[in-house]
Scaffold this active site. Structure first.
Site, PDB file in Angstrom:
ATOM      1  N   CYS A  58       0.838  -1.186   0.000  1.00 57.79           N
ATOM      2  CA  CYS A  58       0.000   0.000   0.000  1.00 57.79           C
ATOM      3  C   CYS A  58       0.880   1.246   0.000  1.00 57.79           C
ATOM      4  O   CYS A  58       1.999   1.233   0.514  1.00 57.79           O
ATOM      5  CB  CYS A  58      -0.915  -0.001   1.221  1.00 57.79           C
ATOM      6  SG  CYS A  58      -2.081   1.384   1.274  1.00 57.79           S
ATOM      7  N   ASP A  60       0.473   3.765   1.758  1.00 59.61           N
ATOM      8  CA  ASP A  60       0.428   4.381   3.084  1.00 59.61           C
ATOM      9  C   ASP A  60       1.836   4.706   3.582  1.00 59.61           C
ATOM     10  O   ASP A  60       2.734   3.868   3.533  1.00 59.61           O
ATOM     11  CB  ASP A  60      -0.253   3.419   4.068  1.00 59.61           C
ATOM     12  CG  ASP A  60      -0.625   4.081   5.380  1.00 59.61           C
ATOM     13  OD1 ASP A  60       0.293   4.516   6.096  1.00 59.61           O
ATOM     14  OD2 ASP A  60      -1.821   4.153   5.706  1.00 59.61           O
ATOM     15  N   ARG A  62       2.982   4.961   6.434  1.00 61.23           N
ATOM     16  CA  ARG A  62       3.398   4.262   7.657  1.00 61.23           C
ATOM     17  C   ARG A  62       3.918   2.858   7.391  1.00 61.23           C
ATOM     18  O   ARG A  62       4.281   2.143   8.341  1.00 61.23           O
ATOM     19  CB  ARG A  62       2.216   4.179   8.621  1.00 61.23           C
ATOM     20  CG  ARG A  62       1.648   5.524   9.044  1.00 61.23           C
ATOM     21  CD  ARG A  62       0.301   5.349   9.725  1.00 61.23           C
ATOM     22  NE  ARG A  62      -0.696   4.818   8.794  1.00 61.23           N
ATOM     23  CZ  ARG A  62      -1.929   4.451   9.149  1.00 61.23           C
ATOM     24  NH1 ARG A  62      -2.296   4.556  10.418  1.00 61.23           N
ATOM     25  NH2 ARG A  62      -2.778   3.993   8.247  1.00 61.23           N
ATOM     26  N   HIS A 114      -2.232  -3.941   4.999  1.00 64.06           N
ATOM     27  CA  HIS A 114      -1.992  -3.530   6.385  1.00 64.06           C
ATOM     28  C   HIS A 114      -3.304  -3.148   7.044  1.00 64.06           C
ATOM     29  O   HIS A 114      -4.229  -2.633   6.400  1.00 64.06           O
ATOM     30  CB  HIS A 114      -1.012  -2.347   6.451  1.00 64.06           C
ATOM     31  CG  HIS A 114      -1.551  -1.062   5.907  1.00 64.06           C
ATOM     32  ND1 HIS A 114      -2.156  -0.101   6.691  1.00 64.06           N
ATOM     33  CD2 HIS A 114      -1.614  -0.573   4.638  1.00 64.06           C
ATOM     34  CE1 HIS A 114      -2.535   0.914   5.937  1.00 64.06           C
ATOM     35  NE2 HIS A 114      -2.228   0.658   4.686  1.00 64.06           N
ATOM     36  N   CYS A 117      -6.071   0.328   6.889  1.00 62.89           N
ATOM     37  CA  CYS A 117      -5.868   0.839   5.534  1.00 62.89           C
ATOM     38  C   CYS A 117      -7.008   1.783   5.141  1.00 62.89           C
ATOM     39  O   CYS A 117      -8.191   1.414   5.194  1.00 62.89           O
ATOM     40  CB  CYS A 117      -5.796  -0.322   4.548  1.00 62.89           C
ATOM     41  SG  CYS A 117      -5.599   0.167   2.822  1.00 62.89           S
TER      42      CYS A 117
END
Length: 226
Positions: A58, A60, A62, A114, A117
């Protein structure tokens, strides 16, 4: 800056942005630490990359791929998008997959979702997102509807959680990879290519496998391609 005057060759707007300046400072410090601990590190990277792994994760911020598994640059080829989709109709993804399999000859393709999400949450929302993100998440929204229907039929009264949809999504992307022409061609020529489906928990930093590895289309459990 030198004596209050702009540095030559650097746009003033970049020099005035403290956040960007900090990134350049951090870059220099990181390069210095790498060179101090391993003088030949960057010289090795100049040569052809030979990663064994292709990570589909992803976007993302993080979820930093190489940091999670403690690998250096050059040890993993990475493709990231919203909700870690392996969409064969996306030329960006398809080009990355083809390069990973045919040029880099990776041994492992790892789809990593994750928990928490935003793409999964958006797919579960009552209102469909507009614009490009709505089009991108359409397959995930369809998976959510199918998952809800399955649970309504088999587990009455139990809500479908975002964590469950995250795991289902990872398995669906592994199934999509197992049917992808690039992967099928690699298997047909005997390439030792293995597909994996993992989920990363941001809360504790740990990975978990959500399905057994797949090394041929026949290894995929029945129904996974639906």
């Amino acid at each position: 800056m030198t004596g209050g005057l702009p540095e030559p060759g650097i746009p003033a707007e970049l020099q005035e942005d403290c956040a960007l300046t900090e990134l350049f400072d951090r870059n220099r410090e990181w390069a210095s630490r790498k060179t101090a601990s391993d003088p030949g590190f960057f010289k090795r990277l100049v040569g052809q990359q030979r990663p064994r792994y292709f990570w589909i994760g992803c976007a993302d911020s993080r979820v930093p791929a190489t940091e999670i598994v403690d690998l250096d640059p050059g040890e993993m080829f990475v493709h990231r998008n919203v909700a870690n989709l392996a969409n064969p109709d996306d030329p960006n993804f398809q080009a990355a997959l083809q390069f990973a399999v045919e040029a880099l000859e990776v041994d492992h393709i790892i789809v990593v979702g994750h928990y928490g999400c935003g793409g999964v949450d958006a797919a579960m929302a009552g209102t469909e997102p507009g614009g490009a993100i709505g089009l991108w998440l359409a397959p995930l929204r369809k998976l959510y509807r199918n998952t809800c229907a399955s649970h309504d039929a088999n587990r009455a009264g139990r809500a479908v959680s975002s964590e469950e949809l995250c795991r289902r999504n990872v398995s669906a992307q592994v199934a999509a990879l197992a049917a992808n022409p690039v992967v099928l061609a690699a298997w047909s020529r005997g390439a030792p290519l293995m597909l994996h489906g993992w989920v990363y928990a941001i809360g504790d930093g740990l990975l978990e496998a959500v399905q057994p590895p797949v090394d041929s289309a026949q290894c995929l459990p029945a129904g996974k391609l639906e």
